[in-house]
Enzyme design. Structure first.
Site, PDB file in Angstrom:
ATOM      1  N   GLU A   1       1.410  -9.558  -1.636  1.00  0.00           N
ATOM      2  CA  GLU A   1      -0.003  -9.914  -1.547  1.00  0.00           C
ATOM      3  C   GLU A   1      -0.445 -10.853  -2.672  1.00  0.00           C
ATOM      4  O   GLU A   1      -1.431 -10.599  -3.373  1.00  0.00           O
ATOM      5  CB  GLU A   1      -0.865  -8.645  -1.528  1.00  0.00           C
ATOM      6  CG  GLU A   1      -0.474  -7.680  -0.417  1.00  0.00           C
ATOM      7  CD  GLU A   1      -1.225  -6.353  -0.470  1.00  0.00           C
ATOM      8  OE1 GLU A   1      -2.177  -6.252  -1.274  1.00  0.00           O
ATOM      9  OE2 GLU A   1      -0.858  -5.441   0.285  1.00  0.00           O
TER      10      GLU A   1
ATOM     11  N   GLU B   1       3.487  -3.464   5.213  1.00  0.00           N
ATOM     12  CA  GLU B   1       2.535  -2.364   5.043  1.00  0.00           C
ATOM     13  C   GLU B   1       1.586  -2.420   6.237  1.00  0.00           C
ATOM     14  O   GLU B   1       1.108  -3.497   6.595  1.00  0.00           O
ATOM     15  CB  GLU B   1       1.715  -2.492   3.757  1.00  0.00           C
ATOM     16  CG  GLU B   1       2.460  -2.246   2.473  1.00  0.00           C
ATOM     17  CD  GLU B   1       1.526  -2.312   1.264  1.00  0.00           C
ATOM     18  OE1 GLU B   1       0.289  -2.276   1.465  1.00  0.00           O
ATOM     19  OE2 GLU B   1       2.019  -2.407   0.136  1.00  0.00           O
TER      20      GLU B   1
END
Length: 359
Positions: A167, A285
């Site tokens: 991220e 995720e």
């Protein structure tokens, strides 16, 4: 059209003029062709003949993984095993998180991959620039850190997934000279992977894991994050959906794959498969969430997964992130917040599409 005959709708004139037997014959052939494409893959997965290759890409089916015990002090290996019991399936991908000079894979992580009854592969998430910055890593100022990891991972001698700074969009400081610009991330990534390869760490399979948030995808610097097809093995996505109607990112599994930049542009899945065709995609995720104290059934999210996977063949792995309390302190992403939700998740986990053996 004024004063004239309205044109046929698409396909209407054909259906009027075509001979029905010919049309039915053609339709039957198309259906047969679709069946021939889908059936062998489903049959292979059900028979357990799907295996992974040198880059851990399954020959058919989708790899199943998990990350449990997040935002707690509980041992990740213990929580992973507990989550497997709860979900009813071995989570082949064991996702863990590290930063800086932390020595990993740890003894506990290694032990998790040595259980012949429950074969697992590590997904190691490493914030390599911890205590430094991306630009400094790219310049070689953390080579000692990279080299130490290279020696450890070579000694481990099993295939591993490696995510460098998952991220990254959330960490960008779009200011010249900050060391955290998008271009600095790409340079850090290239430097690290090339150095690992030069040191013979051929068992590392790297994953470029995006947040995939429409806010970040709309930034002018977003495209600068990508380090290049030559140093990226898999493209990853960390994305979640709310099960509370009207709340932020409400939706089902398809919604977390298709978020588009504000102002227009390609959705994440379409971007990955068109701009970087051939790269396997990992949902590194994912999960459904509700706010703590506002318990809502998550079954709709779990029930939507298989239909979406069958339509999106580039997705080769999904890894559920499970926690009762997220990093913001207000969201429950667990699979057992309701009995109905847990039953739906266990049904999902039992699907034969996830019957993938480590090669």
């Amino acid at each position: 059209m004024p004063g004239g005959h309205a044109p046929d709708k698409p396909g209407e004139s054909f259906l009027r003029r075509a001979k029905l037997p010919m049309f039915l014959t053609a339709l039957t052939a198309v259906i047969a062709g679709i069946t021939n494409v889908v059936a062998p893959t489903a049959a292979a997965a059900a028979a357990g003949s799907c295996t992974t290759d040198a880059k851990l890409v399954p020959s058919c089916g989708v790899m199943w993984g998990g990350a449990a015990g997040g935002f707690t002090s509980k041992p990740r290996d213990v929580e992973h095993k507990n989550w497997e019991k709860l979900s009813g399936r071995t989570a082949t991908i064991f996702h863990t998180y590290h930063k800086g000079d932390e020595p990993f894979p740890t003894k506990a992580e290694i032990a998790m991959t040595k259980d012949p009854a429950k074969p697992r592969v590590l997904l190691l998430n490493w914030k390599i620039a911890y205590g430094s910055n991306w630009a400094k890593v790219a310049k070689g100022e953390q080579n000692r850190r990279i080299d130490a990891f290279a020696q450890r991972i070579k000694a481990y001698d099993k295939k591993v997934f490696l995510v460098l700074n998952h991220e990254p969009e959330n960490d960008v400081v779009a200011k010249r000279g900050s060391g955290w610009e998008a271009k600095d991330f790409a340079a850090m990534y290239r430097h690290t992977i090339k150095r690992l390869r030069a040191q013979g760490a051929g068992n590392v399979v790297n994953v470029m894991a995006y947040m995939g948030n429409e806010k970040w995808m709309a930034q002018s610097w977003w495209k600068d994050l990508y380090p290049g097809d030559d140093v990226v093995d898999w493209i990853g996505l960390d994305s979640y959906v709310s099960v509370e109607k009207g709340y932020y990112h409400y939706g089902t599994f398809g919604d977390l794959l298709d978020r588009k930049p504000k102002g227009g542009g390609l959705g994440f899945y379409e971007w990955a498969t068109t701009k970087h065709a051939g790269k396997p995609i990992m949902i590194a995720e994912w999960g459904g969430y509700h706010r703590i104290g506002r318990t809502t059934d998550k079954s709709a999210v779990y029930n939507s997964v298989i239909p979406q996977l069958t339509k999106r063949p580039a997705i080769k792995a999904i890894v559920h992130f499970d926690t009762k309390n997220d990093d913001e302190g207000n969201r429950d992403i667990s699979i057992d917040s309701t009995k109905a939700g847990l039953a739906a998740f266990r049904k999902l986990a039992a699907n034969p599409i996830f019957n993938v053996k480590l090669g």
